[in-house]
Design a protein around this motif. Structure first.
Motif, mmCIF file in Angstrom:
data_model
loop_
_atom_site.group_PDB
_atom_site.id
_atom_site.type_symbol
_atom_site.label_atom_id
_atom_site.label_comp_id
_atom_site.label_asym_id
_atom_site.label_seq_id
_atom_site.Cartn_x
_atom_site.Cartn_y
_atom_site.Cartn_z
ATOM 1 N N ILE A 141 0.723 -1.264 -0.106
ATOM 2 C CA ILE A 141 -0.023 -0.018 0.242
ATOM 3 C C ILE A 141 0.906 1.335 -0.091
ATOM 4 C CG2 ILE A 141 -1.729 1.458 1.357
ATOM 5 C CD1 ILE A 141 -2.622 -1.541 2.349
ATOM 6 N N TYR A 142 2.029 1.319 0.836
ATOM 7 C CA TYR A 142 2.844 2.282 1.100
ATOM 8 C C TYR A 142 3.463 2.369 -0.483
ATOM 9 C CZ TYR A 142 7.155 4.960 1.884
ATOM 10 O OH TYR A 142 7.960 5.859 2.151
ATOM 11 N N VAL A 143 4.100 1.658 -1.004
ATOM 12 C CA VAL A 143 4.671 1.928 -2.331
ATOM 13 C C VAL A 143 3.881 2.314 -3.301
ATOM 14 C CG1 VAL A 143 6.046 0.415 -3.884
ATOM 15 C CG2 VAL A 143 6.710 0.165 -1.447
ATOM 16 N N ALA A 144 2.596 1.771 -3.509
ATOM 17 C CA ALA A 144 1.769 1.875 -4.476
ATOM 18 C C ALA A 144 1.469 3.428 -4.273
ATOM 19 C CB ALA A 144 0.384 0.971 -4.421
ATOM 20 N N TYR A 145 1.122 3.877 -3.251
ATOM 21 C CA TYR A 145 1.097 5.373 -2.758
ATOM 22 C C TYR A 145 2.157 6.199 -3.021
ATOM 23 C CZ TYR A 145 -0.577 9.542 -0.961
ATOM 24 O OH TYR A 145 -0.671 11.202 -0.562
ATOM 25 N N LYS A 146 3.233 6.065 -2.721
ATOM 26 C CA LYS A 146 4.405 6.743 -2.817
ATOM 27 C C LYS A 146 4.621 6.757 -4.373
ATOM 28 C CE LYS A 146 9.189 6.926 -1.369
ATOM 29 N NZ LYS A 146 9.827 8.356 -1.183
ATOM 30 N N TYR A 147 4.828 5.812 -5.078
ATOM 31 C CA TYR A 147 5.194 5.834 -6.532
ATOM 32 C C TYR A 147 4.182 5.902 -7.373
ATOM 33 C CZ TYR A 147 9.711 4.904 -4.264
ATOM 34 O OH TYR A 147 10.792 4.600 -3.442
ATOM 35 N N ARG A 148 3.010 6.548 -7.216
ATOM 36 C CA ARG A 148 1.902 6.717 -7.959
ATOM 37 C C ARG A 148 2.231 7.477 -9.087
ATOM 38 N NH1 ARG A 148 1.260 10.170 -3.927
ATOM 39 N NH2 ARG A 148 0.482 12.218 -4.419
ATOM 40 N N HIS A 149 1.227 7.607 -10.046
ATOM 41 C CA HIS A 149 1.715 8.238 -11.536
ATOM 42 C C HIS A 149 1.392 9.757 -10.950
ATOM 43 C CE1 HIS A 149 2.129 9.145 -15.400
ATOM 44 N NE2 HIS A 149 0.846 10.113 -15.390
ATOM 45 N N ARG A 150 2.240 10.512 -11.216
ATOM 46 C CA ARG A 150 2.001 12.007 -11.497
ATOM 47 C C ARG A 150 2.481 12.709 -12.519
ATOM 48 N NH1 ARG A 150 3.919 12.612 -4.905
ATOM 49 N NH2 ARG A 150 5.426 10.925 -5.803
ATOM 50 N N GLU A 151 2.071 13.818 -12.918
ATOM 51 C CA GLU A 151 2.570 14.540 -13.843
ATOM 52 C C GLU A 151 4.034 15.061 -13.798
ATOM 53 O OE1 GLU A 151 1.292 15.648 -16.848
ATOM 54 O OE2 GLU A 151 -0.314 14.315 -15.990
ATOM 55 N N GLY A 152 4.944 14.719 -15.099
ATOM 56 C CA GLY A 152 6.361 14.781 -14.946
ATOM 57 C C GLY A 152 7.065 13.801 -14.452
ATOM 58 N N ASN A 153 6.364 12.599 -13.836
ATOM 59 C CA ASN A 153 7.481 11.828 -13.555
ATOM 60 C C ASN A 153 8.260 11.095 -14.673
ATOM 61 O OD1 ASN A 153 6.533 12.039 -11.048
ATOM 62 N ND2 ASN A 153 5.391 9.887 -10.837
#
Ligand code: CUA
Length: 310
Positions: free
Chosen positions: A39-51
């Motif tokens: 859950i932690y990793v899925a949240y921390k490395y979720r898709h964001r603009e500019g990744n």
């Protein structure tokens, strides 16, 4: 972590529960830990603009070795512990209190060494090893005493056993845990653990009307001479047409004509009475003894009880 086991009433209980608790705790810790990291990793490395795109990793030998070796060691340790306890459960001590158990559709019958019989209710003394020699009158049943942590199937024309040392006075449930027909769910019984003195009183109280009043071993003795067994089998150690039956149940190995060896138990004796040619003791002719397959279950039990005393 969790305490959901029934009351501990035998020497097995603490050990069975310990390993059960270890396995449960490891499973819970791993499940919660892995899920939390996911859950932690899925949240921390979720898709964001500019990744930027992540690095492409094919494998990591160190990590893979660690997550293979550690669980393997845990599994082997659990196996080793289970093996040791299971081995003890299959190795009854010398001279336990032996009680016959018969399962039938749908209930339990018990027979004690002095000839006393009960139905549905098994009485044993506290602190003494008890060995139950069990058979079924019909289909497969399974004898389960949760408080003692023992369970074993019962079969027709075969003997199985369990043993345990009760450590707690009181009354405990007996269940059938093999689906055996319409009233399987009603196939229950009661185990009473009493003081040694109360157990003696229980055995002497012979109001159990419908059954033979003699101890099985005594019935066996008259069957033994009545069926002519004495003509070939001595009970004093001397050799006759057939092997002597003295010390039959002493636990030593007997050599067979085909080179195998046998440690005598109830099933071997039963087979030798019903189907004498199945196993031939070394040095004796194969075709002499007739089958006694016509004997009733109860008569076979009595003969075995008698032979145990020789
Ligand atoms: Cu007997 Cu289920």
């Amino acid at each position: 972590m969790f305490d959901m086991m029934p009351v501990q009433a035998s020497e097995w209980a603490g050990r069975v529960d310990w390993i059960n608790k270890v396995i449960t705790d490891i499973s819970v810790i791993c499940t919660l830990g892995i899920t939390a990291v996911m859950i932690y990793v899925a949240y921390k490395y979720r898709h964001r603009e500019g990744n930027r795109q992540g690095a492409y990793i094919t494998h990591n030998a160190t990590v893979e070795t660690v997550w293979t070796v550690i669980p393997s060691i845990i599994c082997l340790a659990v196996f080793a512990y289970g093996f040791v306890v299971y081995h003890e459960m299959r190795t009854p001590p010398a001279n336990p209190i032996e009680i016959s158990v018969e399962g039938y559709k749908w209930g339990w019958r018990f027979a004690y060494a002095n000839g006393k019989r009960t139905a549905g209710e098994l009485t044993v003394p506290i602190g003494k090893p008890v060995r139950l020699v069990m058979t079924s009158a019909d289909v497969i049943h399974s004898f389960f005493i949760p408080a003692m942590r023992v369970k074993e199937d019962l079969y027709k024309a075969n003997y199985s056993y369990i043993w345990f040392t009760p450590t707690k006075l009181g009354e405990f449930h007996i269940f059938c845990t093999e689906y055996c027909g319409t009233s399987h769910s009603a196939m229950t019984g009661k185990l009473k653990v009493v003081s040694p003195e109360a157990f003696e009183d229980f055995l002497l109280d012979r109001k159990d009307a419908d059954a033979p009043q003699l101890p099985p071993a005594e019935i066996g003795k008259s069957l033994f001479s009545g069926n002519g067994c004495t003509a070939c089998h001595s009970i004093d150690g001397s050799s006759g047409q057939g092997p002597t039956l003295k010390g039959l149940f002493s636990g030593k190995e007997h050599k067979m004509a085909d080179g195998s060896s046998v440690v005598v138990d109830e099933n071997y004796v039963r087979e030798s009475i019903v189907n004498p040619r199945a196993k031939i003791v070394e040095g004796y002719p194969a075709a002499l003894m007739p089958s006694f397959a016509h004997l009733k279950e109860e008569e076979l039990n009595a003969l075995i009880a008698y032979l145990k005393e020789l």
